[in-house]
Design an enzyme around this catalytic site. Structure first.
Site, PDB file in Angstrom:
ATOM      1  CB  SER A  95       8.733   8.896 -50.024  1.00 38.28           C
ATOM      2  OG  SER A  95       9.488   8.546 -48.888  1.00 38.28           O
ATOM      3  CD  GLU A  96       5.813  11.624 -51.942  1.00 41.82           C
ATOM      4  OE1 GLU A  96       4.966  11.984 -51.103  1.00 41.82           O
ATOM      5  OE2 GLU A  96       7.026  11.604 -51.710  1.00 41.82           O
ATOM      6  CB  THR A  97       4.787   6.284 -57.486  1.00 39.30           C
ATOM      7  OG1 THR A  97       5.339   5.188 -56.738  1.00 39.30           O
ATOM      8  CG2 THR A  97       4.844   5.954 -58.969  1.00 39.30           C
TER       9      THR A  97
END
Length: 265
Positions: free
Chosen positions: A45-47
């Site tokens: 979903s996110e880094t």
């Protein structure tokens, strides 16, 4: 060039649940193109990317597999988990993000990590977009919006859990995403939600810390209480402790370390 990477499951106390985020801490910023490529390769979903600030604390940025995200809660929790693990003497971190400003993250006595974010309570919309109506299999009872997403309110938890989305329609709402929510029918939680974001990241986000800065004040007003327990009813699921303090919202949760390694770029 080799870089350290950590993957942490946020808003859970066990791996394979909550929302996984990658965390990368570097002495200076990588190029935007490289950060986006790494986030796409990670396909989470996110880094989160963090760089130490000149005086104290860290500057943080978040990338989904397709774009930079202005505000991400679960990857902030994951980042704090990594930094506290590296620096066990710390109990508080000072962070900065362009869209959020200065904010703090701290350890709590219960072992959770608490994030102090701006209140982003949504406002009721005058007209519901056609793409929102066509993008959801169940007609909204009420619709609100803040700078991040449309808030679709349902009467029953079964509607929240069973609603299907048409990504092609919801994608047309860009830059806004869509959260569906209702008061909880379980004594364990005050409200439940699910989050769809085809315009900015993917189909359904497992647990979304940022949207609870809008959900918490919304439900605090409706339920007449400022301390709330929330459950995001995705396949992985996640638990969030929320506290509304005027123009701030405190979002707390646990995290579990899944991976530590190195990447070559």
């Amino acid at each position: 060039m080799e870089l350290e990477i950590n993957v942490v499951d946020a808003f859970t106390d066990a791996v394979f649940s909550g929302n996984p985020a990658a965390v990368m801490i570097t002495d200076s910023w990588l190029s935007d193109e490289l950060m986006q490529s790494i986030a796409a390769e990670n396909n989470l979903s996110e880094t989160a990317f963090l760089v130490p600030q000149e005086i104290s604390g860290y500057h943080i940025r978040w990338f989904s597999p397709i774009t930079e995200i202005p505000f991400c809660g679960h990857a902030t929790l994951a980042s704090a988990f990594v930094l506290f693990d590296k620096n066990p003497q710390l109990n508080r971190l000072d962070l900065f993000a362009e869209a959020v400003g200065d904010f703090s993250v701290s350890k709590t006595d219960s072992g959770q990590i608490q994030m102090n974010f701006p209140n982003t309570k949504p406002e009721k919309v005058d007209t519901t977009p056609d793409n929102l109506l066509s993008g959801l299999s169940i007609t909204p009872d009420e619709v609100y919006r803040n700078d991040q997403a449309y808030f679709v309110v349902y009467k029953s938890e079964s509607d929240v859990r069973s609603v299907l989305c048409d990504n092609a329609s919801l994608k047309q709402l860009a830059p806004y995403d869509v959260v569906v929510t209702c008061s909880s029918e379980s004594a364990d939680y005050d409200f439940v939600s699910r989050y769809f974001w085809p315009a900015n990241g993917g189909d359904e986000d497992p647990v979304t810390g940022s949207i609870h800065t809008g959900l918490a004040p919304f439900w605090a007003e409706r339920l007449g209480k400022n301390d709330l327990m929330a459950y995001q009813a995705s396949r992985r699921g996640g638990v969030l402790h929320c506290s509304v303090k005027g123009d701030r919202v405190l979002i707390s949760g646990h995290a579990a370390h899944y991976l530590k390694g190195r990447i070559t770029v």
